[in-house]
Enzyme design. Structure first.
Site, PDB file in Angstrom:
ATOM      1  N   ASP A 209      20.120  58.544  51.514  1.00 33.16           N
ATOM      2  CA  ASP A 209      21.322  58.721  50.709  1.00 33.16           C
ATOM      3  C   ASP A 209      22.556  58.062  51.319  1.00 33.16           C
ATOM      4  O   ASP A 209      22.845  58.212  52.512  1.00 33.16           O
ATOM      5  CB  ASP A 209      21.630  60.208  50.538  1.00 33.16           C
ATOM      6  CG  ASP A 209      20.533  60.962  49.821  1.00 33.16           C
ATOM      7  OD1 ASP A 209      19.453  60.401  49.642  1.00 33.16           O
ATOM      8  OD2 ASP A 209      20.766  62.127  49.458  1.00 33.16           O
ATOM      9  N   TRP A 476      11.689  57.953  45.922  1.00 30.03           N
ATOM     10  CA  TRP A 476      10.896  58.860  46.747  1.00 30.03           C
ATOM     11  C   TRP A 476       9.396  58.727  46.507  1.00 30.03           C
ATOM     12  O   TRP A 476       8.584  59.184  47.313  1.00 30.03           O
ATOM     13  CB  TRP A 476      11.334  60.303  46.519  1.00 30.03           C
ATOM     14  CG  TRP A 476      12.618  60.644  47.203  1.00 30.03           C
ATOM     15  CD1 TRP A 476      13.788  61.042  46.621  1.00 30.03           C
ATOM     16  CD2 TRP A 476      12.879  60.614  48.615  1.00 30.03           C
ATOM     17  NE1 TRP A 476      14.766  61.257  47.575  1.00 30.03           N
ATOM     18  CE2 TRP A 476      14.222  61.006  48.806  1.00 30.03           C
ATOM     19  CE3 TRP A 476      12.103  60.292  49.727  1.00 30.03           C
ATOM     20  CZ2 TRP A 476      14.812  61.081  50.071  1.00 30.03           C
ATOM     21  CZ3 TRP A 476      12.680  60.367  50.984  1.00 30.03           C
ATOM     22  CH2 TRP A 476      14.019  60.762  51.148  1.00 30.03           C
TER      23      TRP A 476
END
Length: 671
Positions: A209, A476
């Site tokens: 992130d 992911w």
């Protein structure tokens, strides 16, 4: 025998000739002198040689002889590129040929011990990593990647010899856990050609992130989550990046918030603010970070992610830890009721609410809710409302929310932007109103980027009120499977967000400052291409570049499909399939080179909807391992990672089912 003469009959006992013959024969067949040699050469696997090692190979179930593929051929054109002349190569049969290769005693002994360990292995990642280290000592990094969905990969970060490949892949020594799909990733000798030329990536190891930047003394300071211990260790820290324009970023050698320095685990995503009015009491202009931590010591039920405050008065120095300012509402709920991993309370985004003179926070909560909180001092927070964002995260989780007010000059709306990890992670937005307490949506959810690799976006505004965003360029579903070496992960370009003319959609367009990287520019001619005529490209040496191209209808009609192939060689390319009549752009990377894994999230096509009319313009940013497509100045966006073969830099532009005019084409080289 020790007393062989006792076996001689009495009448011959004193015959010297017979005694000499018997004693000589006894010495010749006496095994005692051969026991040590047998032990060393056969029985002891640490010293055994030749036939003795072959016996041990049969015991543990591995052969000294491995089959090594050869790509040396002669005589036929299809044998290229590794053609050899007569007496030096093999006739090409249409498939790679093999040859038997007998391992030396030293190499075979190493293989035997590795197979013995594999035979009793519990197939844990730790054990398999130990096996790789024993099998290939001092050759480079080798490790196991858990790819999820019952898939795993053995990764080798060096150019393996043919014999090493045969040992790893075909000898049977490396375990294949039951029910698990096993793949092998052998990285090229120089994988730096995948490192981005104009996207920010970590200098080393793992990133995910990205964090919202601040403008401080004429410089933008941002952060990303960084794991210095990847792939063998977990946890992230906040690592600083800097930029003079908020677009072109550089790594700073500073860990602003470290991992595992407190009893609450590692820092995750959050946001920073400048406390101009000293509301928190750390000094006027103090920089406050409101951050999720994994909360290992929170509550009574085994921990729960919660919100913590860090602060500094000098951004060039690490932040100081203050403590928890928000406890997870489910902190005391038993794990049997809500699993710890599902106790979502993370990624707070904080801003100053000028109309009400207080701080406002949006945060992802359990049940795919976005929580709205207020605070006078950044320490005490009061819940105001919740927004149900589950429509953007079906069977997944909402993360990384942002709330920003945006205007087109005549209409002003509030945009709630957040991640939705729904199997194929993406960034979504809603448009509506916000009264300081409650957000009410009139538009949404809408995917901000139709590609697979734009997640965990951070959103900010500059002093003029212009709105910008960047994101983690990954997913992911395969993040840990990406085949780069030395670094893992990168960010998208900074994009500018604007509100369209009717006030019902966000436009996401590239920033003008991106072109400060331009090192060369070439322009193509206006050409009409058809089923039989492909585009003739201008010459350029650029390997990382921006491609601006405009298509115009021919005779009032669009062709069935326009095919643009990028990062291409003879066998691989990344393809954009443009269907102007139906307003669709398809991003296809299933044959782009090295696939991260075989998941549907990687292999699927991704489609963006776009209006066409009589013309369609594209701005395509082609980097060494990513492609970002902006259609009609941000009406649609597609971002995707790719891992092309080294040197794959070809381009082609063709059409089928009609004709189209390429009315403008410019290539701006960044590298």
């Amino acid at each position: 025998m020790e007393n062989v003469l006792q076996t001689v009959q009495a009448q011959f006992a004193n015959d010297p000739s017979i005694n000499t013959i018997i004693e000589g024969f006894n010495q010749a067949v006496d095994p005692s002198e051969l026991i040590d040699l047998f032990y060393d050469q056969v029985f002891n696997p640490q010293t055994a040689t030749g036939w003795g090692l072959d016996v041990w190979g049969r015991i543990v179930g591995v052969s000294r002889v491995v089959q090594v593929q050869t790509d040396k051929y002669f005589g036929f054109q299809q044998a290229a590129p590794s053609v050899e002349t007569f007496k030096f190569g093999s006739f090409f049969t249409g498939a790679a040929s093999t040859q038997n290769y007998a391992l030396s005693d030293t190499a075979f002994r190493q293989l035997i011990f590795a197979k013995a360990l594999a035979n009793i292995s519990d197939n844990s990642v730790r054990t398999l990593n130990a096996l790789l280290m024993a099998l290939f000592p001092n050759r480079g990094r080798a490790y196991v990647k858990d790819l999820g969905a019952m898939q795993m990969a053995y990764v080798f970060e060096w150019q393996m010899t043919a014999a090493e490949q045969a040992i790893a892949i075909s000898s049977g020594v490396l375990p294949r856990p039951s029910g698990t799909q096993v793949s092998y990733q052998i990285l090229p000798p120089d994988v730096n050609y995948w490192r981005p030329a104009f996207h920010i990536s970590p200098q080393s190891e793992w990133t995910n992130d990205v964090q919202r930047p601040l403008s401080l003394s004429g410089q933008w300071c941002g952060w990303y989550l960084w794991n210095a211990d990847y792939p063998t260790g977990n946890g992230t820290a906040w690592r600083e990046i800097t930029s003079s324009d908020g677009v072109n970023w550089s790594n700073a050698d500073l860990i602003s918030i470290p991992k595992y320095q407190q009893d609450q685990g590692d820092p995750w995503t959050g946001s920073t603010v400048i406390d101009t009015n000293n509301t928190a009491g750390f000094g006027t202009g103090a920089i406050i970070a409101i951050v999720t931590m994994s909360g290992d010591s929170v509550g009574t039920a085994g921990g729960a992610q919660s919100t913590f405050l860090w602060y500094t008065t000098d951004v060039s120095q690490p932040f100081s830890y203050y403590g928890m300012v928000q406890e997870n509402p489910n902190a005391n709920v038993a794990v049997t009721s809500i699993a710890k991993a599902d106790k979502v309370f993370r990624d707070p985004s904080v801003f100053w609410d000028t109309a009400r003179s207080r701080w406002c926070m949006v945060i992802a909560q359990y049940g795919n809710k976005i929580g709205f909180y207020s605070s006078p001092d950044l320490k005490v927070w009061t819940e105001q409302s919740q927004f149900d964002a589950s429509a953007a995260a079906t069977a997944g989780v909402c993360e990384c929310p942002n709330l920003v007010q945006i205007s087109n000059g005549s209409t002003s709306v509030w945009a709630l932007i957040h991640g939705g990890n729904t199997g194929c992670a993406g960034t979504y937005y809603w448009l509506g109103t916000f009264d300081g307490t409650t957000f009410s949506a009139s538009v949404g959810p809408v995917r901000l980027d139709a590609g697979p690799d734009c997640y965990a976006s951070a959103v900010w505004q500059d002093s003029s009120g212009a709105t910008f965003t960047y994101a983690w360029a990954n997913n992911w579903a395969y993040a840990s499977a990406c085949p780069t070496s030395g670094y893992y992960g990168q960010m998208t370009l900074t994009r500018q967000l604007t509100l369209n003319a009717t006030g019902n959609a966000l436009l996401c367009s590239p920033c003008a400052a991106q072109d400060t990287n331009v090192m060369s520019t070439v322009s193509g001619s206006v050409q009409t291409i058809s089923d039989t005529v492909k585009y003739s490209w201008p010459n350029t040496t650029a390997t990382a570049y921006r491609l601006d191209i405009t298509f115009t209808q021919m005779g009032g009609a669009w062709p069935t499909v326009i095919t643009l192939s990028l990062l291409a060689n003879t066998n691989h390319s990344t393809v954009l399939l443009i269907d102007p009549a139906n307003g669709q752009i398809t991003f296809r990377r299933s044959n782009s080179g090295t696939n991260a894994n075989s998941s549907s999230q990687w292999m699927n096509d991704y489609v963006a909807k776009v209006s066409t009319g009589t013309a369609l313009s594209l701005s395509i940013f082609v980097d060494n391992s990513s492609i970002e497509v902006f259609a009609n100045n941000g009406e649609a966006v597609l971002t995707g990672l790719v891992f092309p073969p080294q040197g794959a830099a070809g381009r082609s532009l063709t059409v089928s089912g009609g004709s189209v005019v390429v009315s403008s084409l410019d290539i701006k080289g960044y590298a």
